[in-house]
Scaffold this motif. Structure first.
Motif, PDB file in Angstrom:
ATOM      1  N   THR B 429       3.017  27.741 -69.616  1.00  0.00           N
ATOM      2  CA  THR B 429       2.436  26.513 -68.466  1.00  0.00           C
ATOM      3  C   THR B 429       1.339  27.435 -68.611  1.00  0.00           C
ATOM      4  OG1 THR B 429       3.725  28.672 -66.908  1.00  0.00           O
ATOM      5  CG2 THR B 429       4.686  26.399 -68.052  1.00  0.00           C
ATOM      6  N   THR B 430       0.240  28.103 -69.164  1.00  0.00           N
ATOM      7  CA  THR B 430      -0.674  28.581 -68.982  1.00  0.00           C
ATOM      8  C   THR B 430      -1.455  28.046 -69.801  1.00  0.00           C
ATOM      9  OG1 THR B 430      -0.423  30.922 -68.349  1.00  0.00           O
ATOM     10  CG2 THR B 430      -2.893  30.355 -68.743  1.00  0.00           C
ATOM     11  N   GLU B 431      -2.636  26.828 -68.902  1.00  0.00           N
ATOM     12  CA  GLU B 431      -3.585  26.122 -69.358  1.00  0.00           C
ATOM     13  C   GLU B 431      -4.646  27.041 -70.236  1.00  0.00           C
ATOM     14  OE1 GLU B 431      -4.087  23.230 -69.171  1.00  0.00           O
ATOM     15  OE2 GLU B 431      -2.667  22.084 -68.158  1.00  0.00           O
ATOM     16  N   GLY B 432      -5.145  27.215 -71.823  1.00  0.00           N
ATOM     17  CA  GLY B 432      -5.792  28.008 -72.368  1.00  0.00           C
ATOM     18  C   GLY B 432      -5.326  28.716 -73.231  1.00  0.00           C
ATOM     19  N   ALA B 433      -4.094  29.012 -72.651  1.00  0.00           N
ATOM     20  CA  ALA B 433      -2.843  30.263 -73.632  1.00  0.00           C
ATOM     21  C   ALA B 433      -3.043  29.481 -74.963  1.00  0.00           C
ATOM     22  CB  ALA B 433      -2.228  30.313 -72.939  1.00  0.00           C
TER      23      ALA B 433
END
Lengths: 433, 433
Positions: B429-433
């Motif tokens: 759910t984390t952008e850029g992860a």
């Protein structure tokens, strides 16, 4: 044949020759033919098959003019007519039974050696320095009921009630029932009354095939036995650990019974090497070993390992020392690895000492028989151990045999049997020996 | 439930709650009820039972509004409606089959964790940072045919023809026939053509129960996996000696395979202790061991000992070093003891590297999920290893479980599953992860 004009001939013992070899060959062949198994022979302890063999030997000996009697176990006792009923007497003995799928020589060799001595002297019209009897015993092998040396134990009053009631591994009937079926009165045996007046026996002598490779390795046909190793047996040692995924349990979390048992045996093997290098008498064997076939897998730390453990030595103090070392190492490994060891009740058989004077006399007889004196320990137990531990002066002679024992590959040459028999004959024909 | 007013809340991942726990409980219970064995569960690889489980999951997911498709192996692939057909995608997967008399969590936990992530976000009306699919795979367990990771191997084109023809341990029919019975076209599998375009998969993620005791011992609910141990397996090492009477064969004449094997394992255990003390990654297991039950006896030096031997490490060089040490020790022991060792053709599974960047991202996700970052090696192999070795960036999460794996005593708490799922959810759910 030896040169009878040799200066030492006067002290030479009677030499056994082709007629004795033929007799021994005949007896081995006739008995093997009467007791075939799928391979090798089978002569069950306390069976009608034993009786058949004993009847054959009785008839064959009577045909040679020997006197044959049956004792309270229906063992057969053979002697020259002039020795019948005379006491004290020397007794040469061994057993006629075999393991299943067994060899023809374990036990029978000693009986035939004794008969060859008797018949050789009978045919030559000669006797013995002292009265001599030969006994062909029944049931010595543990393969049938569990207990071993059953005849010699019953004769000496040392067969335990537990042994007397041991069930036959085939039909489940107790030993007592099998004895009774042969007409044996088991009441005195159950009461621990010896069936044989031991004070009438001057010496017990037994010839047996060596059950190991030493005489083959040493290139000798026969040896005098220094003593019979006793043993300590643990039938099922159970090493108990904790099962787990073989990849997922790190070393520090493991309680692996296979690794702990490997270390235990490796450490005891080191101790064994030290004992032997210091001249001690010891053998250590773990003959049966298994992880649990219901649960083991290649990728699973096993929960348990079961193994047998046996030590043997001529010296009680060695047995005690190794048993203590076993206990110490187990305690140490449980501390180191978390693996526990469940030990069964040990089975103990005390070492049997041969009579020192008799041992010397047999070595001297060996020399008189033209053989370089050679002595070795007996690794296996024998009826001789029962007589020795009952207080009868006892001696043993080993004969070279290939293929081990208790299997169809037992392989003894009659020439070697005669070499062993000549030691006995040299002893029993010498005045003052 | 975590305090959403916490200053770090902005970086906190979605927290899973009682509804997610109830969903997971429901799925585990429904599937266990559909796959009972005498104890535990049984979900045979490549069976109608698997199909029944997959059909249940399909219906349950569709009821939640997810899109479900069947792939060429009739595995099921789940996603949010808006992610259907979008590439590249992240893939969360594991397997639904179990060993016979197995536990309910090995494999299934990873599938349910993925579904919980999907359904949690669907119910909340939220999506993922990048397209996400969850795959519920068939046949991973080696218990049924011998080969393991069959679905992921077929998907990546690495199932060998030999594996495809491995006979079922029950009915003897080859894996290919069992696949065909499920409607699978085995031709492309036989040709080694991967069934899944791997370049469309951005990451492969798998949650699995830990199959060892480390998380229990460390009192942690979950961990990120550093790498998957490879292994070298020797299914049946045969130590060959010379049988003999346990009492009659002196030490110097012995060739005892049990004693020689004990020394071999003890020496390798010493090497293992050194490796671990120096920070190495290694486990050594001999899970199956037996003397020959047809011939062994307490009073007989055994003629042979058969045992399995397995080493695992994350590092190929460690595997190579220990294999060389095994060969060296065998040569030394053959010289010392006369015992020879027959080694089978080794089975080798290369260690699988997790993707370094993904590993870091998962540790960061763990922190965002409110858990202290913790990493550990995977001892067992998993479908993840197949994807990793096929070049897909791969990461894994472990969840605490008691009772090991592959048995009815597998015991994972749903709270711990949710802790593991929260790591995945924080990541996807984390952008850029």
């Amino acid at each position: 044949m030896r040169d009878v004009t040799h200066p030492a001939a006067a002290t030479r013992a009677p030499a056994l020759g082709p007629e004795d070899a033929a007799l021994a060959e005949e007896l081995f062949a006739e008995i093997a033919a009467r007791s075939p198994d799928t391979r090798g022979v089978s002569r069950p302890a306390w069976s009608a098959k034993e009786t058949e063999i004993l009847d054959y030997l009785t008839a064959r000996a009577e045909a040679e003019g020997l006197v044959v009697t049956a004792d309270a176990l229906d063992n057969r006792v053979f002697c020259l007519p002039e020795d019948a009923g005379r006491t004290p007497y020397r007794l040469i003995g061994s057993h006629v039974d075999s393991v299943p799928v067994g060899g023809n020589y374990d036990g029978l060799a000693g009986v035939i050696a004794g008969l060859v001595c008797l018949i050789h002297q009978k045919r030559a019209g000669r006797g013995f320095a002292r009265p001599l009897r030969v006994i062909a015993m029944r049931g010595e092998e543990s393969a049938w009921f569990g207990p071993c040396y059953m005849a010699s134990k019953a004769l000496t009053g040392t067969l335990t009630p537990e042994e007397l009631e041991a069930p036959h591994k085939g039909d489940g009937q107790p030993l007592s029932a099998h004895m009774a079926a042969l007409g044996v009165d088991v009441a005195p045996i159950a009461e621990g009354r010896g069936l044989l007046p031991l004070d009438e026996i001057a010496e017990y002598l037994e010839l047996h095939i060596e059950q190991g490779p030493l005489l083959v390795g040493e290139d000798r046909p026969a040896a005098v036995v220094t003593g019979i190793r006793g043993n300590l047996r643990l039938k099922e040692v159970r090493a108990l650990g904790e099962p787990g995924h073989s990849g997922a349990v790190p070393r520090s979390y493991r309680r692996d019974p296979v690794m702990a048992s490997a270390k235990l045996l490796a450490r005891l093997d080191d101790l064994w090497a030290r004992e032997v290098s210091e001249g001690g008498d010891l053998v250590i064997t773990s003959g049966m070993m298994s992880t649990d076939p219901q649960h083991h897998a290649m990728a699973r730390i096993p929960d348990s390992l079961t193994f047998s453990f046996e030590i043997r030595s001529q010296h009680p103090e060695t047995l005690a020392r190794v048993e203590a070392a076993l206990q110490d190492e187990i305690a140490r490994l449980t501390e180191e690895t978390g693996v526990t060891f469940e030990l069964p009740r040990p089975i103990r058989n005390a070492p049997a000492k041969v009579d020192a004077a008799l041992h010397e006399a047999l070595l001297a007889a060996m020399e008189r028989a033209g053989q370089a004196p050679y002595a070795m320990a007996s690794g296996g137990g024998h009826d001789a151990a029962i007589f020795a531990n009952a207080g009868v002066p006892t001696g043993m002679v080993f004969v070279r045999s290939r293929g081990g024992s208790h299997n169809p590959d037992e392989s003894m040459e009659v020439a070697d049997l005669l070499a062993g028999a000549e030691i006995l004959l040299a002893h029993v024909t010498t005045e003052g020996a």
